[in-house]
Design a protein around this motif. Structure first.
Motif, short mmCIF file in Angstrom:
data_model
loop_
_atom_site.label_atom_id
_atom_site.label_comp_id
_atom_site.label_asym_id
_atom_site.label_seq_id
_atom_site.Cartn_x
_atom_site.Cartn_y
_atom_site.Cartn_z
N ALA A 226 24.37 36.90 -31.91
CA ALA A 226 24.96 37.94 -32.77
C ALA A 226 24.03 39.13 -32.91
O ALA A 226 24.47 40.30 -32.91
N ALA A 227 22.73 38.85 -33.03
CA ALA A 227 21.76 39.93 -33.17
C ALA A 227 21.65 40.75 -31.88
O ALA A 227 21.51 41.98 -31.93
N ILE A 228 21.71 40.09 -30.73
CA ILE A 228 21.70 40.81 -29.46
C ILE A 228 22.97 41.65 -29.32
O ILE A 228 22.92 42.82 -28.91
N ALA A 229 24.11 41.07 -29.68
CA ALA A 229 25.39 41.79 -29.58
C ALA A 229 25.40 43.02 -30.48
O ALA A 229 26.00 44.05 -30.12
N SER A 230 24.74 42.94 -31.63
CA SER A 230 24.69 44.10 -32.53
C SER A 230 23.88 45.24 -31.94
O SER A 230 24.05 46.40 -32.34
N ILE B 21 14.44 40.20 -34.71
CA ILE B 21 13.40 41.05 -34.10
C ILE B 21 13.31 40.79 -32.61
O ILE B 21 13.24 41.73 -31.80
N ILE B 22 13.34 39.51 -32.23
CA ILE B 22 13.30 39.15 -30.82
C ILE B 22 14.54 39.70 -30.09
O ILE B 22 14.46 40.13 -28.94
N ALA B 23 15.66 39.71 -30.79
CA ALA B 23 16.89 40.22 -30.18
C ALA B 23 16.74 41.68 -29.75
O ALA B 23 17.24 42.09 -28.69
#
Length: 368
Positions: free
Chosen positions: A131-135, A96-98
């Motif tokens: 990984a979450a930011i990259a997605s 969520i933060i990402a």
């Protein structure tokens, strides 16, 4: 220098925020708690109290708050100017933060170095955040951004303070960061940079966290309600030391820690557990039993290793039994485990959930 920290709770303010402040950072705390954010923007300061008799008090100034969901323009500006982003929100909240961080990184450009660090009680949490930011945006905006994993350790007791921003913490803390993943030359004082983080992650997991589990699960069977109460019982302390003697075998066999080093570390940890100013409720310490009986967590991983390699593991096997008998009706994981055990039995639960094989299952069942 400027910092943005996601999660303005006790760990965020009392641990990560204090280290950043001590390094000269102006801190913007991002959170969804209106009361905390309003207080930060009204006071711009708070006090960190050390949880011990006549404990010191440290004034933390130069802080402000932004509401993560509502103050989007202010957050974008803070991220554009920041030198470091840290989190203490819980590993499950990182995706969520990402979503909040990602779009602002695209607007930041590839100028001065930025380090993004997830300071969570989880293994390689920064990798999860990265990984979450990259997605969300891919990796094209990652130029000059470091994503070092870290291991953090500081006990923050349950507390209620007159000032909502003030926080009480133990004097001990450890923040270890991957050196090779750090961007730029400006490193933090009061932090240990290491080439390999895993020894420190597992030392903390199989000493502090396994130890806490031993106190909670065994102490509860003896009728205690808090860590402080349980640690006054020699029987609990003996069991705790037996458990940590076994995890020492795992740690010294897999890493370069010597038995003397680990013995000194255990004494320090037990001293922390005995601190009455840090006492916690055993139900709270023991909650999340499904996670704690997972195959790669604090009890099962060292237990399986010792069993497979022919080493003593009687105390860890007994700890599994106490965990199975733990009864916290307010813990959803406890209720789920109880239902599985009731419907399909202990062997089914430990084989499917914990990944235990027949020989170890039989040892544990014999202790029930």
């Amino acid at each position: 220098m400027k910092a943005v920290h996601f999660g303005a709770g006790n760990i965020g303010r009392g641990f990560i925020g204090k280290v950043l402040h001590d390094n000269g950072y102006e801190i913007t705390f991002a959170d969804v708690n209106d009361e905390i954010i309003d207080a930060l923007n009204r006071e711009h300061k708070y006090t960190v109290h050390i949880a011990e008799e006549n404990g010191a008090a440290y004034k933390i100034s130069g802080v402000k708050g932004v509401h993560t969901a509502q103050d989007t323009e202010q957050l974008a500006e803070a991220i554009a100017e920041t030198d470091i982003i840290t989190t203490a929100v819980g590993v499950n909240i990182l995706p969520i933060i990402a979503k909040t961080i990602a779009p602002h990184l695209e607007q930041r450009g590839g100028g001065k170095p930025l380090n993004i660090i997830a300071c969570e009680n989880a293994v390689l949490a920064t990798d999860t955040l990265k990984a979450a930011i990259a997605s969300e945006i891919g990796t094209h905006a990652f130029s000059n951004i470091g994503f070092p994993n870290s291991a953090v350790d500081r006990i923050v007791p349950i507390q209620k303070n007159e000032n909502i921003l003030d926080v009480k913490v133990e004097s001990f803390y450890e923040w270890v960061i991957e050196a090779d993943s750090w961007a730029g030359d400006d490193k933090l004082d009061g932090v240990n940079y290491v080439p390999d983080l895993m020894p420190y992650i597992e030392r903390k997991l199989f000493t502090v966290n396994t130890g806490h589990a031993a106190i909670a699960y065994y102490g509860k069977t003896l009728g205690y309600r808090s860590v402080s109460e349980a640690m006054k019982d020699d029987e609990v302390v003996v069991f705790l030391r037996n458990v940590l003697k076994e995890t020492t075998l795992y740690l010294t066999h897999n890493y370069d820690f010597t038995e003397v080093e680990q013995s000194e570390y255990i004494d320090k940890i037990i001293g922390r557990f005995e601190n009455p100013y840090l006492s916690d409720d055993l139900d709270r310490v023991g909650r999340g039993v499904l996670r704690k009986l997972g195959p790669n967590d604090r009890i099962i991983k060292p237990l399986v290793y010792l069993h497979e390699n022919g080493h003593d593991h009687d105390a860890l096997s007994e700890l599994v039994v106490h965990a199975l008998k733990f009864d916290n009706q307010d813990d959803p994981e406890q209720m789920e485990m109880n239902q599985i055990v009731s419907e399909k039995g202990v062997s089914h639960f430990l084989s499917t959930h914990s990944g235990l094989e027949k020989g170890l299952l039989e040892e544990i069942k014999a202790k029930i």
